[in-house]
Motif scaffolding. Structure first.
Motif, PDB file in Angstrom:
ATOM      1  N   PHE B 426       0.838  -1.208   0.000  1.00  0.00           N
ATOM      2  CA  PHE B 426       0.000   0.000   0.000  1.00  0.00           C
ATOM      3  C   PHE B 426       0.870   1.254   0.000  1.00  0.00           C
ATOM      4  CE2 PHE B 426      -2.472   3.201   2.534  1.00  0.00           C
ATOM      5  CZ  PHE B 426      -3.348   3.533   1.520  1.00  0.00           C
ATOM      6  N   TYR B 427       1.923   1.207   0.793  1.00  0.00           N
ATOM      7  CA  TYR B 427       2.816   2.366   0.868  1.00  0.00           C
ATOM      8  C   TYR B 427       3.410   2.684  -0.512  1.00  0.00           C
ATOM      9  CZ  TYR B 427       6.591   5.414   2.512  1.00  0.00           C
ATOM     10  OH  TYR B 427       7.433   6.473   2.705  1.00  0.00           O
ATOM     11  N   GLY B 432       2.374   5.808  -6.364  1.00  0.00           N
ATOM     12  CA  GLY B 432       2.251   5.749  -7.818  1.00  0.00           C
ATOM     13  C   GLY B 432       2.701   4.458  -8.475  1.00  0.00           C
ATOM     14  N   LEU B 433       3.314   3.525  -7.725  1.00  0.00           N
ATOM     15  CA  LEU B 433       3.761   2.286  -8.352  1.00  0.00           C
ATOM     16  C   LEU B 433       2.580   1.317  -8.476  1.00  0.00           C
ATOM     17  CD1 LEU B 433       7.144   1.632  -6.515  1.00  0.00           C
ATOM     18  CD2 LEU B 433       6.675   3.085  -8.466  1.00  0.00           C
ATOM     19  N   THR B 434       2.511   0.620  -9.598  1.00  0.00           N
ATOM     20  CA  THR B 434       1.456  -0.383  -9.750  1.00  0.00           C
ATOM     21  C   THR B 434       1.746  -1.545  -8.802  1.00  0.00           C
ATOM     22  OG1 THR B 434       2.660  -1.623 -11.414  1.00  0.00           O
ATOM     23  CG2 THR B 434       1.217   0.132 -12.224  1.00  0.00           C
ATOM     24  N   GLN B 435       0.766  -2.402  -8.635  1.00  0.00           N
ATOM     25  CA  GLN B 435       0.954  -3.538  -7.725  1.00  0.00           C
ATOM     26  C   GLN B 435       2.147  -4.400  -8.150  1.00  0.00           C
ATOM     27  OE1 GLN B 435      -2.563  -5.560  -6.559  1.00  0.00           O
ATOM     28  NE2 GLN B 435      -1.432  -7.056  -5.343  1.00  0.00           N
ATOM     29  N   ASP B 436       2.272  -4.643  -9.460  1.00  0.00           N
ATOM     30  CA  ASP B 436       3.401  -5.446  -9.944  1.00  0.00           C
ATOM     31  C   ASP B 436       4.732  -4.749  -9.683  1.00  0.00           C
ATOM     32  OD1 ASP B 436       1.797  -7.474 -10.790  1.00  0.00           O
ATOM     33  OD2 ASP B 436       1.754  -6.852 -12.894  1.00  0.00           O
ATOM     34  N   MET B 441       9.584  -4.378  -6.506  1.00  0.00           N
ATOM     35  CA  MET B 441      10.506  -3.559  -5.718  1.00  0.00           C
ATOM     36  C   MET B 441      10.770  -4.201  -4.351  1.00  0.00           C
ATOM     37  SD  MET B 441      10.353   0.527  -5.015  1.00  0.00           S
ATOM     38  CE  MET B 441      11.083   1.063  -6.558  1.00  0.00           C
ATOM     39  N   ILE B 442       9.722  -4.721  -3.748  1.00  0.00           N
ATOM     40  CA  ILE B 442       9.882  -5.381  -2.447  1.00  0.00           C
ATOM     41  C   ILE B 442      10.773  -6.617  -2.595  1.00  0.00           C
ATOM     42  CG2 ILE B 442       8.651  -6.644  -0.619  1.00  0.00           C
ATOM     43  CD1 ILE B 442       6.266  -4.686  -1.198  1.00  0.00           C
ATOM     44  N   ILE B 443      10.566  -7.344  -3.696  1.00  0.00           N
ATOM     45  CA  ILE B 443      11.362  -8.550  -3.928  1.00  0.00           C
ATOM     46  C   ILE B 443      12.824  -8.200  -4.202  1.00  0.00           C
ATOM     47  CG2 ILE B 443      11.735 -10.415  -5.589  1.00  0.00           C
ATOM     48  CD1 ILE B 443       8.691 -10.621  -5.749  1.00  0.00           C
ATOM     49  N   GLN B 467      11.511  -8.056 -12.325  1.00  0.00           N
ATOM     50  CA  GLN B 467      10.375  -7.227 -12.745  1.00  0.00           C
ATOM     51  C   GLN B 467       9.536  -7.952 -13.800  1.00  0.00           C
ATOM     52  OE1 GLN B 467      12.433  -3.636 -13.350  1.00  0.00           O
ATOM     53  NE2 GLN B 467      11.673  -2.891 -11.395  1.00  0.00           N
ATOM     54  N   LEU B 468      10.231  -8.586 -14.744  1.00  0.00           N
ATOM     55  CA  LEU B 468       9.519  -9.332 -15.781  1.00  0.00           C
ATOM     56  C   LEU B 468       8.733 -10.484 -15.170  1.00  0.00           C
ATOM     57  CD1 LEU B 468      12.016  -9.716 -18.748  1.00  0.00           C
ATOM     58  CD2 LEU B 468      10.005  -8.271 -18.599  1.00  0.00           C
TER      59      LEU B 468
END
Lengths: 256, 475
Positions: B426-427, B432-436, B441-443, B467-468
């Motif tokens: 959520f943060y 502005g980042l999409t869920q993917d 990014m977290i990964i 990312q892919l």
């Protein structure tokens, strides 16, 4: 008064969290150039309002709607809302280990502006804002909110808002956990966000921050809705007389 | 079957052979009749390579062991038992390799090359269309520098021709053919792989990259790599690549042996992204002598099933071993990886950091062994496993085994399993980042302790690859 369109128009908003209704009919309009403050006790639903405005998946709107710049954003995902120009500064920003502040902020700015800002341009802008907020360079290499002090977290929130330049910035208890110097710097940062095209919604428990960021409108939040609205002076009256005064005023017939 | 039983079996079968250090594992052979692999094929491989007699004998002995050894009864038995040895092509000489055409490469792989921005020449190599990465100019200057330092860096076949004595002395000493079924298979039919020898006191400052070799047979199924670092030397070897390695062959079974002599330092980095039909069953083991240091940096992204437990045998005083690994398992993938640290000398130290991510029903396992022999006083081992699950369907297990036969030791083991936090998502999304994008990014952050150990270009590629993988268009 001109027929300006409100940036934010919240209409009879009801929301629940895990089947518990927390927002019970919020109505609020905010126009460009305005600074609003929502004040209320802990547990009155203030933070729920900020999360619901930003679209947290756990906060489910059951009735009413949120219009932002005239667009119904009630069903939008948080990132869509962010790209429409809404931003929220969190009360408790979470840590994301392994992700550097600089990487994240750049990705975020590119996403919200919808284009890749050239790195040089971005750097210059970033440096300028960091200087204003008294943020050291080493900050950029650190992981997001990881091991940050309360003051550092809030500065990072304001730094991001300064770069994202939202049409409406919602600040949730930004003053909590700040010492007086940090409060001054952060307040200055908030004031810098304000211009005739944008608006600010401060959500706060204490009147303290309102000495530095002066709202034209103050709303008292209680039991999931706005129960009283007034000008900037209302916050001072609340500070002097306490929230009980509002409660008593609202229940003249003894209905509690 | 109880978890304890599974672990017990894993102790015996992970593939320890301490014979060269005076320890012997019991071995029970169950006779199995021959399958697709025959003595004639092995003889033919050896003859085609003009190998010395001792190597042919070595291969044939290994073949016997392979045929007699039962399949492992641990790990993902269902998948292992589905390997059809009859259907495997055991040797393709590079000059006779059927030239595949670019048109035969699956569309998905081509698209991924596009998105990763892999140069044209490299794509064809990676897809197996050309046998060689066309970077001869770069390669030449690197090779001249290495030659000036006296470093040998060849494919294993050339190594055997040109440096037979060194190879004969070391080949199979770290991983004997009888170590496990797949090391036996590799020993019988090996082809390609790298041979690296670093003279005493020499530091090789640039990482040796497998794909810079002219005769790049390293992408083969049964590659065999041997790296010898003479006393006080340093070398960093990198194999693999983040781009998906397309293979029509379903079995990849390599053997990698590292020997770090006193005071030497070897770092071995792998990024494995086999296409998702591949069984990747690899035996990797290092021996670290007095004051030596060995690091396995191991990234497993692709394949259908990977079983790989890089081992370090700390046989000299104060030797140090590290395994830093990541695994990513998507739909229909099982990454069964881990590390084995064997402390066989006093004051030896080891560190294992293992990070895994499971998504879309993917499965990751950490299977590890820490063994401390009597008299290995003052041994220290620290193991940290973190697993991240991206959804409810996915799975992660930890099978740690400790065999500690000395009292004066410090062993720490820490394991965590977590989910991608709703609040973290959520943060990031609220900015502005999409869920993917937010998940990727977290990964990437989760893998960061691994990524920061990679050369920059690999780190960048790995991040893009994740990312892919997260965008849903791949995997």
């Amino acid at each position: 008064m001109t027929a300006k369109q409100p940036i934010l128009s919240v209409q009879n908003l009801h929301a629940k969290v895990e089947d518990k209704e927390i927002l019970k009919g919020v109505n609020l309009e905010i126009f460009p150039g305005e600074v609003h403050a929502i004040m209320g006790r802990n547990g009155s639903g203030k933070s729920t309002l900020s999360y619901t405005l930003m679209g947290h998946p756990r906060y489910v709107v059951t009735e009413g709607k949120i219009l932002f710049k005239g667009i119904d954003i009630t069903e939008m995902t948080p990132d869509e809302r962010a790209r429409t120009g809404l931003a929220l500064a969190f009360q408790y920003p979470v840590a994301i280990p392994g992700v550097s502040v600089s990487n994240f902020v750049r990705a975020s700015v590119n996403a919200v502006r919808g284009k890749d800002v050239p790195i040089k341009e971005f750097r210059a802008e970033l440096k300028e804002q960091m200087k204003k907020l008294g943020v050291a360079n080493e900050f950029l290499g650190r992981y997001i909110n990881d091991g940050f002090s309360g003051g550092e977290k809030k500065r990072l929130e304001i730094l991001q808002l300064a770069l994202l330049k939202p049409a409406l910035a919602v600040l949730d208890e930004t003053d909590s956990g700040l010492d007086i110097d940090a409060l001054k710097t952060v307040s200055e940062g908030i004031n810098n966000l304000s211009n005739p095209e944008t608006a600010i919604l401060l959500i706060t428990h204490y009147q303290r921050i309102l000495n530095y960021v002066e709202p034209q409108f103050v709303h008292v939040f209680q039991d999931g809705r706005i129960v009283k609205s007034g000008g900037g002076d209302l916050s001072k009256e609340l500070e002097a007389r306490g929230y009980d005064w509002v409660s008593q005023e609202l229940t003249p017939s003894g209905v509690s | 079957m109880s978890a304890e039983l599974i672990q017990d079996q894993s102790i015996g079968n992970i593939g320890n052979d301490y014979s060269q250090y005076g320890f012997q594992d019991k071995e029970d052979y169950v006779f199995k009749s021959g399958r697709g692999l025959t003595r004639e094929i092995v003889e033919k491989i050896s003859a085609m390579k003009n190998e010395p007699e001792w190597m042919l004998k070595y291969r044939l002995r290994a073949l016997d062991i392979f045929l007699k050894k039962p399949m492992p009864k641990w790990g993902n038995c269902g998948l292992l038992d589905s390997i059809d040895f009859e259907n495997i092509f055991y040797f393709v000489r590079s000059s006779e390799k059927t030239e595949k055409s670019w048109d035969d490469v699956p569309e998905g792989i081509k698209q991924t090359f596009d998105r990763l921005g892999i140069p044209e020449a490299e794509r064809k190599f990676l897809a197996g269309v050309t046998a060689q990465y066309e970077s001869e100019v770069v390669y030449h200057s690197i090779r001249e520098d290495l030659e000036a330092q006296g470093v040998i860096f060849l494919d294993m076949d050339s190594g055997l021709r040109e440096h037979e004595e060194i190879i004969r002395k070391h080949f199979g000493t770290v991983i004997p053919a009888a170590d496990n079924k797949f090391s036996a298979l590799n020993s019988a039919v090996w082809s390609g792989g790298s041979f690296v020898w670093v003279p005493e006191g020499v530091r090789v400052e640039i990482p040796l990259q497998a794909y810079f070799r002219i005769n790049a047979e390293n992408m083969g199924q049964f590659e065999r790599t041997l790296i010898i670092a003479e006393p006080g030397s340093f070398v960093h070897y990198i194999e693999g690549c983040t781009a998906p390695t397309y293979s029509t062959d379903s079995l990849h079974s390599a053997v990698v042996e590292l020997i770090a002599k006193p005071g030497a330092h070897i770092r071995y980095t792998t990024i494995q992204n086999w296409s998702k039909n591949v069984y990747n069953l690899v035996t990797k083991r290092a021996v670290a002598h007095t004051d030596a240091k060995v690091e396995w940096v191991d990234g497993n992204i692709g394949s259908k099933l990977t079983m790989k437990y890089p081992a370090i045998h700390l046989v000299g005083e104060r030797a140090h071993g590290e395994v830093l690994s990541i695994a990513f398992a998507g739909e229909d993938q099982h990454q069964d990886a881990g590390a084995k640290m064997v402390h066989a000398a006093p004051n030896t130290t080891s560190l294992v950091v293992s990070k895994s991510i499971s998504k879309n029903g993917g499965r990751t396992s950490y299977r590890g062994l820490v063994k401390v022999y009597p008299e290995a006083k003052g041994a220290k081992s620290n193991i940290k496993c973190d697993a991240l699950l991206l959804d409810e369907k996915s799975r992660s297990d930890t099978y740690p085994t400790m065999e500690i036969d000395e009292k004066d030791v410090t062993i720490e083991h820490e394991a965590t399993v977590s989910k991608v936090g709703e609040e973290q998502l959520f943060y990031l999304m609220s900015r502005g980042l999409t869920q993917d994008e937010a998940t990727a990014m977290i990964i990437n952050g989760f893998f960061e302790p691994f990524t920061k150990e990679l050369p920059l270009e690999y780190a960048v590629e790995l991040n893009r690859l994740i990312q892919l993988e997260m965008s849903g268009s791949v995997g």
